[in-house]
Design a protein around this motif. Structure first.
Motif, mmCIF file in Angstrom:
data_model
loop_
_atom_site.group_PDB
_atom_site.id
_atom_site.type_symbol
_atom_site.label_atom_id
_atom_site.label_comp_id
_atom_site.label_asym_id
_atom_site.label_seq_id
_atom_site.Cartn_x
_atom_site.Cartn_y
_atom_site.Cartn_z
ATOM 1 N N LEU A 156 0.525 -1.014 0.084
ATOM 2 C CA LEU A 156 0.017 -0.456 0.033
ATOM 3 C C LEU A 156 0.556 1.015 0.205
ATOM 4 O O LEU A 156 1.438 1.600 1.058
ATOM 5 N N LEU A 157 1.189 1.954 -1.248
ATOM 6 C CA LEU A 157 1.856 3.216 -1.509
ATOM 7 C C LEU A 157 1.325 4.503 -1.220
ATOM 8 O O LEU A 157 0.389 4.501 -2.346
ATOM 9 N N GLU A 158 1.846 4.978 -0.083
ATOM 10 C CA GLU A 158 1.496 6.501 -0.171
ATOM 11 C C GLU A 158 2.348 7.572 -0.748
ATOM 12 O O GLU A 158 3.243 7.339 -0.745
ATOM 13 N N ILE A 159 1.741 8.580 -2.314
ATOM 14 C CA ILE A 159 2.510 9.522 -2.380
ATOM 15 C C ILE A 159 1.980 10.479 -1.570
ATOM 16 O O ILE A 159 1.057 10.750 -1.215
ATOM 17 N N LYS A 160 3.503 11.051 -1.012
ATOM 18 C CA LYS A 160 3.284 12.108 0.094
ATOM 19 C C LYS A 160 3.775 12.889 0.083
ATOM 20 O O LYS A 160 4.893 13.657 -1.582
ATOM 21 N N ASN A 161 3.003 14.382 -0.171
ATOM 22 C CA ASN A 161 3.012 16.319 -1.317
ATOM 23 C C ASN A 161 3.829 15.950 -1.910
ATOM 24 O O ASN A 161 4.339 16.473 -2.507
ATOM 25 N N PRO A 162 2.841 15.278 -2.443
ATOM 26 C CA PRO A 162 3.021 15.606 -4.201
ATOM 27 C C PRO A 162 3.009 17.274 -5.188
ATOM 28 O O PRO A 162 3.999 17.073 -5.905
ATOM 29 N N ARG A 163 2.999 17.675 -3.907
ATOM 30 C CA ARG A 163 2.847 19.231 -4.481
ATOM 31 C C ARG A 163 4.376 19.200 -4.609
ATOM 32 O O ARG A 163 4.365 20.706 -4.958
ATOM 33 N N LEU A 164 5.060 19.050 -3.905
ATOM 34 C CA LEU A 164 6.695 19.548 -3.683
ATOM 35 C C LEU A 164 7.578 18.473 -4.486
ATOM 36 O O LEU A 164 8.519 19.075 -5.198
ATOM 37 N N TYR A 165 7.235 17.623 -5.540
ATOM 38 C CA TYR A 165 6.851 16.868 -6.117
ATOM 39 C C TYR A 165 6.532 17.164 -7.475
ATOM 40 O O TYR A 165 5.935 15.409 -7.944
ATOM 41 N N PRO A 166 6.403 17.660 -8.289
ATOM 42 C CA PRO A 166 5.549 17.911 -9.295
ATOM 43 C C PRO A 166 5.921 16.263 -10.606
ATOM 44 O O PRO A 166 7.249 16.420 -10.337
ATOM 45 N N GLY A 167 4.988 15.643 -11.002
ATOM 46 C CA GLY A 167 5.501 14.601 -11.957
ATOM 47 C C GLY A 167 6.018 13.464 -10.796
ATOM 48 O O GLY A 167 6.081 12.340 -11.389
ATOM 49 N N ILE A 168 5.140 13.371 -9.583
ATOM 50 C CA ILE A 168 6.333 12.303 -9.079
ATOM 51 C C ILE A 168 5.721 11.132 -9.314
ATOM 52 O O ILE A 168 5.735 9.514 -9.190
ATOM 53 N N GLU A 169 4.040 11.679 -9.727
ATOM 54 C CA GLU A 169 3.076 9.762 -10.009
ATOM 55 C C GLU A 169 4.201 9.368 -10.978
ATOM 56 O O GLU A 169 3.997 8.106 -11.362
ATOM 57 N N ARG A 170 4.506 9.452 -11.958
ATOM 58 C CA ARG A 170 4.152 9.550 -13.245
ATOM 59 C C ARG A 170 6.683 8.503 -12.953
ATOM 60 O O ARG A 170 6.414 7.401 -13.551
#
Length: 290
Positions: A148-162
């Motif tokens: 179960l992977l949580e993407i933390k603070n994605p606003r700090l890391y543009p493009g982290i989802e890709r």
């Protein structure tokens, strides 16, 4: 052969056969009705959170699901850490005293690899490191666990989802076997969850929070789970979430966090939740399975 020998042999054969037979429908239904138990940041009540040691401890406890948090370094490496600062769970203040406020995004992967991420928890874990996402999924795979992977603070890391999707693909976690029942990606950011769904529609996703019931149809267009804090949870809310079908055509699920005592575990299990995220997975498992 004596009558006694025949009886003993027959009993042994029946016992062996019973091990090979599938669960009865009633037993299978009972097991499926129990909420999944998910080790929060690994078994973080017993080992330093988000480290490989916490994954190992969850495996030793027989826990299938492990939750983690992913952030990104200055040079673009994905690392497993909850806070956007290194201060709480490493010795960064000692190693880099002039680098306050010690944000993950301001350090390279090589610099973070130098840090002790275990001593704060206890001397037995001195020298534990902040793992990269690759290292973390390798350890989960070694134990045949689920993530179960949580993407933390994605606003700090543009493009982290890709980038996360790419790493998961490179590590073999986007094949049918993993996507079917071994991987969920979640975030507090609805935009981030939606981006993951757009990039990889087959991947199961979860939104962390308690959106109003009136907004659930919008969330159901891109997610499979609504995952609230257990303090905000009621039986009525769980029932309302279950009434909607998620993006993959199945009822929306509810995985609640962070439940660490038996009484709370039994309470939320009584609400009908699908999963319980916990620092103490053995305590919760024993509580909900009696």
């Amino acid at each position: 052969m004596s009558a006694r020998s025949v009886t003993v042999s027959a009993t042994a054969l029946l016992g062996a056969a019973a091990l090979l037979l599938p669960l009865s429908p009633a037993r299978a239904a009972e097991d499926s009705a129990r909420p999944l138990v998910m080790a929060h940041r690994g078994a973080s009540a017993y080992a330093p959170e988000n480290t490989l040691a916490a994954v190992d401890r969850a495996a030793a406890l027989g826990v299938d699901w492990v939750e983690n948090d992913v952030q990104r370094t200055r040079d673009g490496e994905l690392v497993v850490l909850h806070d956007d600062s290194l201060q709480r769970t490493t010795d960064v203040e000692e190693v880099f005293p002039d680098r306050a406020p010690w944000k993950v995004k301001d350090f390279t992967a090589a610099e973070i690899a130098r840090l002790d991420a275990g001593s704060w928890f206890g001397p037995a874990y001195a020298g534990a490191r902040v793992p990269t996402l690759e290292q973390f999924v390798h350890r989960v795979e070694r134990h045949r666990q689920k993530l179960l992977l949580e993407i933390k603070n994605p606003r700090l890391y543009p493009g982290i989802e890709r980038q996360i999707v790419k790493v998961l693909g490179d590590e073999g976690w986007l094949d049918r076997r993993h996507v079917r029942d071994r991987l969920i990606v979640q975030s507090f950011s609805a935009d981030s969850v939606r981006t993951v769904h757009d990039l990889r529609p087959a991947v199961k996703t979860g939104f962390l929070g308690t959106p109003p019931v009136a907004d659930l149809p919008a969330y159901a267009a891109f997610t499979d789970q609504i995952n609230p804090s257990y303090g905000s949870l009621t039986a009525g809310y769980v029932a309302a979430v279950h009434a909607f079908k998620g993006v993959h055509g199945k009822p929306l699920e509810v995985c609640t966090w962070t439940v660490n005592d038996a009484a709370a575990a039994r309470r939320v299990a009584g609400f009908g939740v699908d999963g319980i995220i916990t620092n103490a997975p053995d305590v919760v498992r024993d509580a909900v399975r009696g």
